[in-house]
Design a protein around this motif. Sequence first.
Motif, PDB file in Angstrom:
ATOM      1  N   MET A   1      31.680  59.641  28.093  1.00 14.07           N
ATOM      2  CA  MET A   1      31.294  58.977  29.488  1.00 14.07           C
ATOM      3  C   MET A   1      31.508  57.594  29.273  1.00 14.07           C
ATOM      4  N   ALA A   2      32.165  57.145  30.365  1.00 12.66           N
ATOM      5  CA  ALA A   2      32.671  55.811  30.645  1.00 12.66           C
ATOM      6  C   ALA A   2      31.640  54.611  30.575  1.00 12.66           C
ATOM      7  N   PRO A   3      31.818  53.486  29.663  1.00 13.78           N
ATOM      8  CA  PRO A   3      30.724  52.626  29.756  1.00 13.78           C
ATOM      9  C   PRO A   3      30.664  51.945  31.042  1.00 13.78           C
ATOM     10  N   THR A   4      29.729  51.343  31.381  1.00 12.04           N
ATOM     11  CA  THR A   4      29.574  50.654  32.620  1.00 12.04           C
ATOM     12  C   THR A   4      29.394  49.097  32.531  1.00 12.04           C
ATOM     13  N   LEU A   5      30.143  48.259  33.319  1.00  8.27           N
ATOM     14  CA  LEU A   5      30.029  46.890  32.991  1.00  8.27           C
ATOM     15  C   LEU A   5      29.204  46.491  34.286  1.00  8.27           C
ATOM     16  N   ILE A   6      28.189  45.715  34.093  1.00  3.13           N
ATOM     17  CA  ILE A   6      27.335  45.217  35.025  1.00  3.13           C
ATOM     18  C   ILE A   6      27.400  43.802  35.372  1.00  3.13           C
ATOM     19  N   LEU A   7      27.806  43.025  36.346  1.00  6.42           N
ATOM     20  CA  LEU A   7      28.047  41.865  36.431  1.00  6.42           C
ATOM     21  C   LEU A   7      27.119  41.093  37.506  1.00  6.42           C
ATOM     22  N   THR A   8      26.647  39.892  37.112  1.00  6.78           N
ATOM     23  CA  THR A   8      25.400  39.244  37.877  1.00  6.78           C
ATOM     24  C   THR A   8      25.640  38.102  38.365  1.00  6.78           C
ATOM     25  N   ARG A   9      26.946  37.607  38.521  1.00  6.30           N
ATOM     26  CA  ARG A   9      27.190  36.610  39.253  1.00  6.30           C
ATOM     27  C   ARG A   9      27.426  36.626  40.616  1.00  6.30           C
ATOM     28  N   PRO A  10      27.470  35.514  41.420  1.00 10.38           N
ATOM     29  CA  PRO A  10      27.804  35.783  42.953  1.00 10.38           C
ATOM     30  C   PRO A  10      29.025  36.446  42.913  1.00 10.38           C
ATOM     31  N   GLU A  11      29.053  37.509  44.253  1.00  6.60           N
ATOM     32  CA  GLU A  11      30.161  38.389  44.358  1.00  6.60           C
ATOM     33  C   GLU A  11      31.601  37.931  44.022  1.00  6.60           C
ATOM     34  N   PRO A  12      32.021  36.989  44.811  1.00  6.70           N
ATOM     35  CA  PRO A  12      33.242  36.604  44.582  1.00  6.70           C
ATOM     36  C   PRO A  12      33.784  36.235  42.954  1.00  6.70           C
ATOM     37  N   ARG A  13      32.925  35.694  42.059  1.00  5.28           N
ATOM     38  CA  ARG A  13      33.336  35.427  40.917  1.00  5.28           C
ATOM     39  C   ARG A  13      33.232  36.805  40.162  1.00  5.28           C
ATOM     40  N   SER A  14      32.195  37.612  40.556  1.00  8.07           N
ATOM     41  CA  SER A  14      32.077  38.926  39.809  1.00  8.07           C
ATOM     42  C   SER A  14      33.113  39.811  39.958  1.00  8.07           C
ATOM     43  N   ILE A  15      33.725  39.735  40.970  1.00  2.00           N
ATOM     44  CA  ILE A  15      34.970  40.543  41.551  1.00  2.00           C
ATOM     45  C   ILE A  15      36.031  40.056  40.835  1.00  2.00           C
ATOM     46  N   ALA A  16      36.470  38.706  40.721  1.00  3.10           N
ATOM     47  CA  ALA A  16      37.579  38.280  40.002  1.00  3.10           C
ATOM     48  C   ALA A  16      37.396  38.456  38.516  1.00  3.10           C
ATOM     49  N   PHE A  17      36.228  38.483  38.015  1.00  5.47           N
ATOM     50  CA  PHE A  17      35.932  38.875  36.640  1.00  5.47           C
ATOM     51  C   PHE A  17      36.328  40.211  36.370  1.00  5.47           C
ATOM     52  N   ALA A  18      35.801  41.043  37.095  1.00  5.97           N
ATOM     53  CA  ALA A  18      36.095  42.441  37.086  1.00  5.97           C
ATOM     54  C   ALA A  18      37.458  42.981  37.239  1.00  5.97           C
ATOM     55  N   GLU A  19      38.290  42.206  37.970  1.00  6.92           N
ATOM     56  CA  GLU A  19      39.753  42.493  38.051  1.00  6.92           C
ATOM     57  C   GLU A  19      40.500  42.049  36.931  1.00  6.92           C
ATOM     58  N   LYS A  20      39.827  41.015  36.212  1.00  4.12           N
ATOM     59  CA  LYS A  20      40.673  40.395  34.877  1.00  4.12           C
ATOM     60  C   LYS A  20      40.448  41.525  33.779  1.00  4.12           C
ATOM     61  N   ILE A  21      39.082  42.134  33.850  1.00  2.00           N
ATOM     62  CA  ILE A  21      38.814  42.994  32.842  1.00  2.00           C
ATOM     63  C   ILE A  21      39.472  44.268  32.934  1.00  2.00           C
ATOM     64  N   THR A  22      39.542  44.965  34.099  1.00  2.00           N
ATOM     65  CA  THR A  22      40.280  46.292  34.331  1.00  2.00           C
ATOM     66  C   THR A  22      41.789  46.244  34.264  1.00  2.00           C
ATOM     67  N   ALA A  23      42.407  45.072  34.477  1.00  2.00           N
ATOM     68  CA  ALA A  23      43.861  44.813  34.462  1.00  2.00           C
ATOM     69  C   ALA A  23      44.046  44.886  33.121  1.00  2.00           C
ATOM     70  N   ALA A  24      43.302  44.552  31.981  1.00  2.00           N
ATOM     71  CA  ALA A  24      43.661  44.343  30.752  1.00  2.00           C
ATOM     72  C   ALA A  24      43.184  45.684  29.782  1.00  2.00           C
ATOM     73  N   LEU A  25      42.560  46.434  30.435  1.00  2.00           N
ATOM     74  CA  LEU A  25      42.029  47.745  29.669  1.00  2.00           C
ATOM     75  C   LEU A  25      43.109  48.779  29.962  1.00  2.00           C
ATOM     76  N   ASP A  26      42.899  49.897  28.940  1.00  2.00           N
ATOM     77  CA  ASP A  26      43.847  51.290  29.326  1.00  2.00           C
ATOM     78  C   ASP A  26      42.682  52.238  29.245  1.00  2.00           C
ATOM     79  N   MET A  27      41.593  52.065  29.715  1.00  2.00           N
ATOM     80  CA  MET A  27      40.544  53.042  29.601  1.00  2.00           C
ATOM     81  C   MET A  27      39.764  52.954  30.988  1.00  2.00           C
ATOM     82  N   PRO A  28      39.011  54.146  31.175  1.00  2.00           N
ATOM     83  CA  PRO A  28      38.219  53.925  32.601  1.00  2.00           C
ATOM     84  C   PRO A  28      36.840  53.173  32.189  1.00  2.00           C
ATOM     85  N   ILE A  29      36.507  52.436  33.335  1.00  2.00           N
ATOM     86  CA  ILE A  29      34.882  51.922  33.237  1.00  2.00           C
ATOM     87  C   ILE A  29      34.426  51.979  34.649  1.00  2.00           C
TER      88      ILE A  29
END
Length: 238
Positions: A1-29
């Motif tokens: 089962m894929a892990p879940t990343l929960i992000l709690t900063r204001p939406e624009p900053r959370s989206i930017a954070f998530a994009e950097k994480i997913t771009a650097a991973l070769d696994m589904p989250i």
Amino acid sequence: MAPTLILTRPEPRSIAFAEKITAALDMPIDVIISPLLKIVPSQVDTPLEDVKGYVFTSANGVAQTARLGLDTALTAWCVGQTTADAARALGFNVKVGPGNADDLRNMILAAAPEGPLAHIRGQHARGNISTTLSDAGLSCRAVVAYGQEALPLTSEATKLLSDGGTIVLPLFSPRTADICTSAVGQGKGPHVIAISSAVAKAAQRMQPQSLTTCEKPTGLHMIAATLDCLKNMTKDHH
């Protein structure tokens, strides 16, 4: 089962954070964005006409520039790279600090700029820069320009934390750690990435499965630590 990343900063900053994480991973989250603080501008009565420079310990402070009529020709002393990037985009003469309030204060004192300075800050701010600078002989006034209103977790984030799924939870403030702690159930705790020792201390109460404190309190170090945590999970599953 894929892990879940929960992000709690204001939406624009959370989206930017998530994009950097997913771009650097070769696994589904899975990613859940559940902002826990809302920035609410507040009335400012502190005089600003005579200041010779500004201190910013958050990009949220920089965002108040137009509303407060700050002079972008002046120097902006910024706590770290993210805040500095925001100030530079508005035209300030930027001095980039090492990532935390204490070191920024020491950097300003060593440079001995002409005062008074104005610290544009939120209602909740760590490190009393204006007082410590003034006590050291460099006039600095605190300008409380916004409040950080607490928001509840989304129902999806609340359910996951309560059920004890495989969760990676980067936390950027003791307040957000406190809000998340109230949602954690009796199952497995989340894997917490804390931006500072103060955040890590607040997060200990949720009995995390793992708790990583960043080497330096910066966005880049938070991304690196979050990636390390997620990549270690995939190794454990192989």
